[in-house]
Motif scaffolding. Structure first.
Motif, PDB file in Angstrom:
ATOM      1  N   GLU A 109     -24.425 -30.330  30.881  1.00  0.00           N
ATOM      2  CA  GLU A 109     -24.349 -30.959  32.400  1.00  0.00           C
ATOM      3  C   GLU A 109     -25.708 -30.780  32.838  1.00  0.00           C
ATOM      4  OE1 GLU A 109     -22.756 -33.101  34.056  1.00  0.00           O
ATOM      5  OE2 GLU A 109     -21.127 -33.601  32.796  1.00  0.00           O
ATOM      6  N   HIS A 110     -26.368 -29.491  32.513  1.00  0.00           N
ATOM      7  CA  HIS A 110     -27.476 -29.090  33.225  1.00  0.00           C
ATOM      8  C   HIS A 110     -28.878 -29.120  32.216  1.00  0.00           C
ATOM      9  CE1 HIS A 110     -24.327 -26.769  35.555  1.00  0.00           C
ATOM     10  NE2 HIS A 110     -25.061 -27.026  36.561  1.00  0.00           N
ATOM     11  N   ALA A 111     -28.442 -30.006  31.165  1.00  0.00           N
ATOM     12  CA  ALA A 111     -29.761 -30.381  30.429  1.00  0.00           C
ATOM     13  C   ALA A 111     -30.988 -31.152  31.352  1.00  0.00           C
ATOM     14  CB  ALA A 111     -29.384 -31.529  29.335  1.00  0.00           C
ATOM     15  N   PRO A 112     -32.260 -30.761  30.948  1.00  0.00           N
ATOM     16  CA  PRO A 112     -33.252 -31.116  31.686  1.00  0.00           C
ATOM     17  C   PRO A 112     -33.518 -32.782  31.630  1.00  0.00           C
ATOM     18  CG  PRO A 112     -33.914 -30.033  29.897  1.00  0.00           C
ATOM     19  CD  PRO A 112     -32.768 -29.904  29.668  1.00  0.00           C
ATOM     20  N   ASN A 113     -32.816 -33.404  30.752  1.00  0.00           N
ATOM     21  CA  ASN A 113     -32.811 -34.820  30.477  1.00  0.00           C
ATOM     22  C   ASN A 113     -31.740 -35.724  30.728  1.00  0.00           C
ATOM     23  OD1 ASN A 113     -35.841 -34.855  29.925  1.00  0.00           O
ATOM     24  ND2 ASN A 113     -35.437 -33.767  28.240  1.00  0.00           N
ATOM     25  N   ALA A 114     -31.678 -36.747  30.832  1.00  0.00           N
ATOM     26  CA  ALA A 114     -30.447 -37.485  30.628  1.00  0.00           C
ATOM     27  C   ALA A 114     -30.085 -37.433  29.090  1.00  0.00           C
ATOM     28  CB  ALA A 114     -30.515 -38.967  31.065  1.00  0.00           C
ATOM     29  N   VAL A 115     -28.521 -37.195  28.982  1.00  0.00           N
ATOM     30  CA  VAL A 115     -28.021 -37.143  27.810  1.00  0.00           C
ATOM     31  C   VAL A 115     -26.597 -38.039  27.643  1.00  0.00           C
ATOM     32  CG1 VAL A 115     -27.031 -35.688  25.861  1.00  0.00           C
ATOM     33  CG2 VAL A 115     -28.969 -34.747  27.242  1.00  0.00           C
ATOM     34  N   VAL A 116     -26.453 -38.753  26.697  1.00  0.00           N
ATOM     35  CA  VAL A 116     -25.188 -39.671  26.523  1.00  0.00           C
ATOM     36  C   VAL A 116     -24.788 -39.439  25.197  1.00  0.00           C
ATOM     37  CG1 VAL A 116     -25.567 -41.359  28.086  1.00  0.00           C
ATOM     38  CG2 VAL A 116     -26.279 -41.807  25.636  1.00  0.00           C
ATOM     39  N   ILE A 117     -23.443 -39.334  25.012  1.00  0.00           N
ATOM     40  CA  ILE A 117     -22.765 -39.089  23.533  1.00  0.00           C
ATOM     41  C   ILE A 117     -22.327 -40.640  23.090  1.00  0.00           C
ATOM     42  CG2 ILE A 117     -21.224 -38.024  22.089  1.00  0.00           C
ATOM     43  CD1 ILE A 117     -21.524 -35.566  23.956  1.00  0.00           C
ATOM     44  N   THR A 118     -22.587 -41.189  22.003  1.00  0.00           N
ATOM     45  CA  THR A 118     -21.832 -42.406  21.429  1.00  0.00           C
ATOM     46  C   THR A 118     -20.894 -42.121  20.247  1.00  0.00           C
ATOM     47  OG1 THR A 118     -23.798 -42.999  20.070  1.00  0.00           O
ATOM     48  CG2 THR A 118     -23.878 -43.370  22.511  1.00  0.00           C
ATOM     49  N   ASP A 119     -20.195 -43.141  19.999  1.00  0.00           N
ATOM     50  CA  ASP A 119     -19.383 -42.895  18.589  1.00  0.00           C
ATOM     51  C   ASP A 119     -20.455 -43.743  17.803  1.00  0.00           C
ATOM     52  OD1 ASP A 119     -19.224 -45.710  19.077  1.00  0.00           O
ATOM     53  OD2 ASP A 119     -17.066 -45.622  19.488  1.00  0.00           O
ATOM     54  N   GLN A 120     -20.032 -43.802  16.486  1.00  0.00           N
ATOM     55  CA  GLN A 120     -20.720 -44.650  15.210  1.00  0.00           C
ATOM     56  C   GLN A 120     -20.978 -46.013  15.544  1.00  0.00           C
ATOM     57  OE1 GLN A 120     -21.968 -43.194  12.168  1.00  0.00           O
ATOM     58  NE2 GLN A 120     -21.899 -41.705  13.714  1.00  0.00           N
ATOM     59  N   ARG A 121     -20.228 -46.516  16.606  1.00  0.00           N
ATOM     60  CA  ARG A 121     -20.496 -47.976  17.044  1.00  0.00           C
ATOM     61  C   ARG A 121     -21.523 -48.268  18.180  1.00  0.00           C
ATOM     62  NH1 ARG A 121     -15.166 -47.642  16.496  1.00  0.00           N
ATOM     63  NH2 ARG A 121     -14.793 -47.401  18.721  1.00  0.00           N
ATOM     64  N   GLY A 122     -22.006 -46.717  18.739  1.00  0.00           N
ATOM     65  CA  GLY A 122     -22.983 -47.181  19.722  1.00  0.00           C
ATOM     66  C   GLY A 122     -22.415 -47.047  21.204  1.00  0.00           C
ATOM     67  N   THR A 123     -20.871 -46.981  21.224  1.00  0.00           N
ATOM     68  CA  THR A 123     -20.260 -47.069  22.358  1.00  0.00           C
ATOM     69  C   THR A 123     -20.144 -45.529  23.046  1.00  0.00           C
ATOM     70  OG1 THR A 123     -18.689 -48.549  21.555  1.00  0.00           O
ATOM     71  CG2 THR A 123     -18.004 -47.505  23.335  1.00  0.00           C
ATOM     72  N   ILE A 124     -20.646 -45.582  24.293  1.00  0.00           N
ATOM     73  CA  ILE A 124     -20.676 -44.383  25.016  1.00  0.00           C
ATOM     74  C   ILE A 124     -19.324 -43.649  25.425  1.00  0.00           C
ATOM     75  CG2 ILE A 124     -21.424 -43.368  27.264  1.00  0.00           C
ATOM     76  CD1 ILE A 124     -23.456 -45.585  27.634  1.00  0.00           C
ATOM     77  N   VAL A 125     -19.256 -42.492  24.958  1.00  0.00           N
ATOM     78  CA  VAL A 125     -17.982 -41.556  25.095  1.00  0.00           C
ATOM     79  C   VAL A 125     -18.117 -40.457  26.119  1.00  0.00           C
ATOM     80  CG1 VAL A 125     -17.252 -42.227  22.843  1.00  0.00           C
ATOM     81  CG2 VAL A 125     -18.656 -40.279  23.376  1.00  0.00           C
ATOM     82  N   ASN A 126     -19.360 -40.202  26.428  1.00  0.00           N
ATOM     83  CA  ASN A 126     -19.581 -39.333  27.547  1.00  0.00           C
ATOM     84  C   ASN A 126     -21.055 -39.319  27.962  1.00  0.00           C
ATOM     85  OD1 ASN A 126     -19.055 -37.281  29.438  1.00  0.00           O
ATOM     86  ND2 ASN A 126     -18.745 -35.699  27.963  1.00  0.00           N
ATOM     87  N   ALA A 127     -21.289 -38.973  29.219  1.00  0.00           N
ATOM     88  CA  ALA A 127     -22.676 -38.776  29.861  1.00  0.00           C
ATOM     89  C   ALA A 127     -22.865 -37.776  30.786  1.00  0.00           C
ATOM     90  CB  ALA A 127     -22.701 -40.484  30.514  1.00  0.00           C
ATOM     91  N   ASN A 128     -24.150 -37.120  31.051  1.00  0.00           N
ATOM     92  CA  ASN A 128     -24.137 -36.202  31.922  1.00  0.00           C
ATOM     93  C   ASN A 128     -24.799 -36.582  33.321  1.00  0.00           C
ATOM     94  OD1 ASN A 128     -26.857 -36.618  31.469  1.00  0.00           O
ATOM     95  ND2 ASN A 128     -27.492 -34.668  30.948  1.00  0.00           N
ATOM     96  N   ARG A 129     -24.855 -35.616  34.244  1.00  0.00           N
ATOM     97  CA  ARG A 129     -25.190 -35.789  35.425  1.00  0.00           C
ATOM     98  C   ARG A 129     -26.451 -36.785  35.688  1.00  0.00           C
ATOM     99  NH1 ARG A 129     -28.740 -33.228  38.583  1.00  0.00           N
ATOM    100  NH2 ARG A 129     -28.648 -31.633  37.032  1.00  0.00           N
ATOM    101  N   LEU A 130     -27.565 -36.342  34.842  1.00  0.00           N
ATOM    102  CA  LEU A 130     -28.876 -37.087  34.960  1.00  0.00           C
ATOM    103  C   LEU A 130     -28.912 -38.356  34.179  1.00  0.00           C
ATOM    104  CD1 LEU A 130     -31.615 -34.211  34.215  1.00  0.00           C
ATOM    105  CD2 LEU A 130     -31.013 -35.189  36.285  1.00  0.00           C
ATOM    106  N   ALA A 131     -28.042 -38.640  33.340  1.00  0.00           N
ATOM    107  CA  ALA A 131     -27.633 -39.910  32.847  1.00  0.00           C
ATOM    108  C   ALA A 131     -27.151 -40.987  33.838  1.00  0.00           C
ATOM    109  CB  ALA A 131     -26.476 -40.133  31.563  1.00  0.00           C
ATOM    110  N   GLU A 132     -26.613 -40.307  34.747  1.00  0.00           N
ATOM    111  CA  GLU A 132     -25.704 -41.161  36.077  1.00  0.00           C
ATOM    112  C   GLU A 132     -26.999 -41.598  36.973  1.00  0.00           C
ATOM    113  OE1 GLU A 132     -21.434 -40.079  37.241  1.00  0.00           O
ATOM    114  OE2 GLU A 132     -22.932 -38.234  37.190  1.00  0.00           O
ATOM    115  N   VAL A 133     -27.909 -40.826  37.169  1.00  0.00           N
ATOM    116  CA  VAL A 133     -29.276 -41.021  37.886  1.00  0.00           C
ATOM    117  C   VAL A 133     -30.132 -41.872  37.181  1.00  0.00           C
ATOM    118  CG1 VAL A 133     -31.336 -39.621  38.853  1.00  0.00           C
ATOM    119  CG2 VAL A 133     -29.185 -38.748  38.866  1.00  0.00           C
ATOM    120  N   LEU A 134     -30.283 -41.704  35.916  1.00  0.00           N
ATOM    121  CA  LEU A 134     -31.228 -42.691  35.175  1.00  0.00           C
ATOM    122  C   LEU A 134     -30.589 -44.082  35.237  1.00  0.00           C
ATOM    123  CD1 LEU A 134     -33.492 -43.149  33.332  1.00  0.00           C
ATOM    124  CD2 LEU A 134     -31.954 -42.746  31.546  1.00  0.00           C
TER     125      LEU A 134
END
Length: 450
Positions: free
Chosen positions: A358-383
């Motif tokens: 959550e407190h990473a200095p950049n936007a971070v998302v986590i995807t599965d092997q198909r490229g589907t987003i399974v999680n995203a942090n606060r800065l990803a919401e901002v981006l």
């Protein structure tokens, strides 16, 4: 005869008795004739000689008969090698069975149809709590079963089958219940008498450990906190069964203890006030037992420790009923205490990982092997100017257009249509048996402008 001694018919007719029977030389032949005339029939064992020199046991039956006025001897010869082999094998088998019966680590039991014990080895005696196998001879095997009718029900269910393999509950001397595996066969004598030989294996410890492993490995449905401890405690109560009268889960250290949960005879009970005036660890178990109405038996206490090794709580088994159950009870308490400690450690790791994510200095998302987003942090919401729940489940490529390999520039499409230049870095990892990818998205708008 030709096959027995290894000659052709013509070759055998050219031989004398002394050539094929080592115990009847020609000089004894007149005396043998006289004895045979007197008795009419002679039967004896002797040593046959094969053409290849092999000596083997034979049984000979002789009788005189007259053919065209001439006295002749008719001899019926039987090869005794097979019979001797069978006798030797039978003797060896009996000796092996006696050794197996006496020295086997498994209990062996011989009974008749009514259940009377005809024989039992010392291993069987140890299983049921007797001093020796001889002590059990003459008693009835039904005394071992949990209920008197259980054996008869097994015989009825097995019908005409000659063998039986099942698992039942027995009682040791003193009333302790144990699980035993029975593997037996039915034997019917020539006179119709039925006996049973049964191998008995005490599987109590194995079944307990199976239940223990299942209880601590099956998903609890909760991840942490009081609810997790309560579920583990309830499972521990089921695993321990009738071996203990009660179980208590205590939180905190001496002077700051709090009784979280308590069970008596398998049922959770309302919590009594924490016993006062018992701050010494030696008296805590007795005070708890008294508060829960448990008066007899041994008490066991096992500490619940956090990842740093500090004691954060206690599992207390109250009123352990039998000597055999004491070691098992302590083992079960230790396994459950380790599981709680592991859950505490996992929860801390998850909390720290979540904080880093959550407190990473950049936007971070986590995807599965198909490229589907399974999680995203606060800065990803901002981006992307979209809430996290709106991003989860969507393809990352729906929001990012790539122009090169990992680390090169790409563009993020915001909800208002504006495109933001990005630097992308990806790293695969595995969690909960699933292959995932963590994607760091760095906004390089400032760098582009300069």
């Amino acid at each position: 005869s030709c096959r027995l001694f290894g000659y052709t018919r013509d070759e055998l007719l050219a031989r004398t008795v002394a050539d094929i029977d080592l115990d009847h030389s020609l000089d004894r032949w007149p005396g043998y004739w006289a004895e045979l005339r007197e008795r009419g029939v002679l039967a004896f064992q002797s040593r046959g000689l094969h053409r290849d020199g092999t000596v083997f046991p034979i049984h000979v039956t002789t009788q005189i008969f007259v053919h065209e006025g001439e006295e002749l001897i008719c001899a019926v010869i039987r090869d005794l090698r097979q019979k001797r082999l069978v006798e030797d094998l039978l003797r060896e088998s009996e000796e092996r069975f006696r050794a197996l019966f006496e020295q086997s680590n498994e209990g062996i039991l011989r009974t008749n149809w009514t259940g009377e014990v005809l024989g039992a080895n010392d291993a069987l005696a140890a299983i049921v709590g007797a001093r020796s196998g001889r002590e059990l001879v003459g008693t009835n095997v039904e005394r071992f079963y949990d209920t008197p009718t259980q054996r008869r029900a097994l015989l009825d269910a097995n019908g005409e089958a000659d063998s039986l393999r099942t698992e039942v509950t027995w009682r040791r001397r003193g009333g302790e219940r144990i699980r035993v595996e029975l593997s037996g066969r039915k034997e019917v004598a020539h006179d119709g008498t039925i006996t049973f030989t049964t191998f008995v294996r005490d599987v109590t410890s194995a079944r307990r450990r199976e239940a223990l492993l299942e209880a601590v490995s099956t998903d609890l449905g909760v991840s942490h906190g009081v609810a997790l401890v309560a579920q583990l405690g309830a499972r521990l109560v089921r695993v321990l069964g009738s071996d203990v009268q009660g179980l208590a889960i205590v939180r905190g250290l001496r002077g700051r203890r709090r009784l979280l949960h308590a069970w008596v005879e398998g049922q959770e009970v309302s919590l009594p006030p924490w016993p006062q005036g018992d701050e010494a660890a030696a008296s805590m178990e007795a005070s708890l037992a008294h508060a829960l109405g448990i008066l007899d038996g041994t008490h066991h206490v096992v500490a619940i420790r956090d990842p740093d090794g500090s004691t954060v709580g206690l599992f207390v088994a109250l009123g352990v009923r039998t000597l055999r159950a004491r070691e098992w009870t302590r083992e079960a308490l230790e396994v459950f205490a380790q599981r709680v400690g592991a859950e505490i450690a996992r929860a801390r790791v998850e909390e720290r990982s979540t904080a880093v994510f959550e407190h990473a200095p950049n936007a971070v998302v986590i995807t599965d092997q198909r490229g589907t987003i399974v999680n995203a942090n606060r800065l990803a919401e901002v981006l992307f100017e979209r809430p996290r729940l709106a991003l989860i489940g969507e393809p990352l490529d729906a929001h990012v257009s790539r122009s090169g390999e990992d680390g090169e520039l790409a563009r993020a499409r915001r909800s208002d249509g504006v495109e933001v230049p990005l630097e992308i870095n990806e790293a695969p990892f595995r969690a909960d048996d699933e292959d995932l990818v963590v994607v760091a998205l760095r906004d390089v708008s400032e760098r582009k402008r300069t």
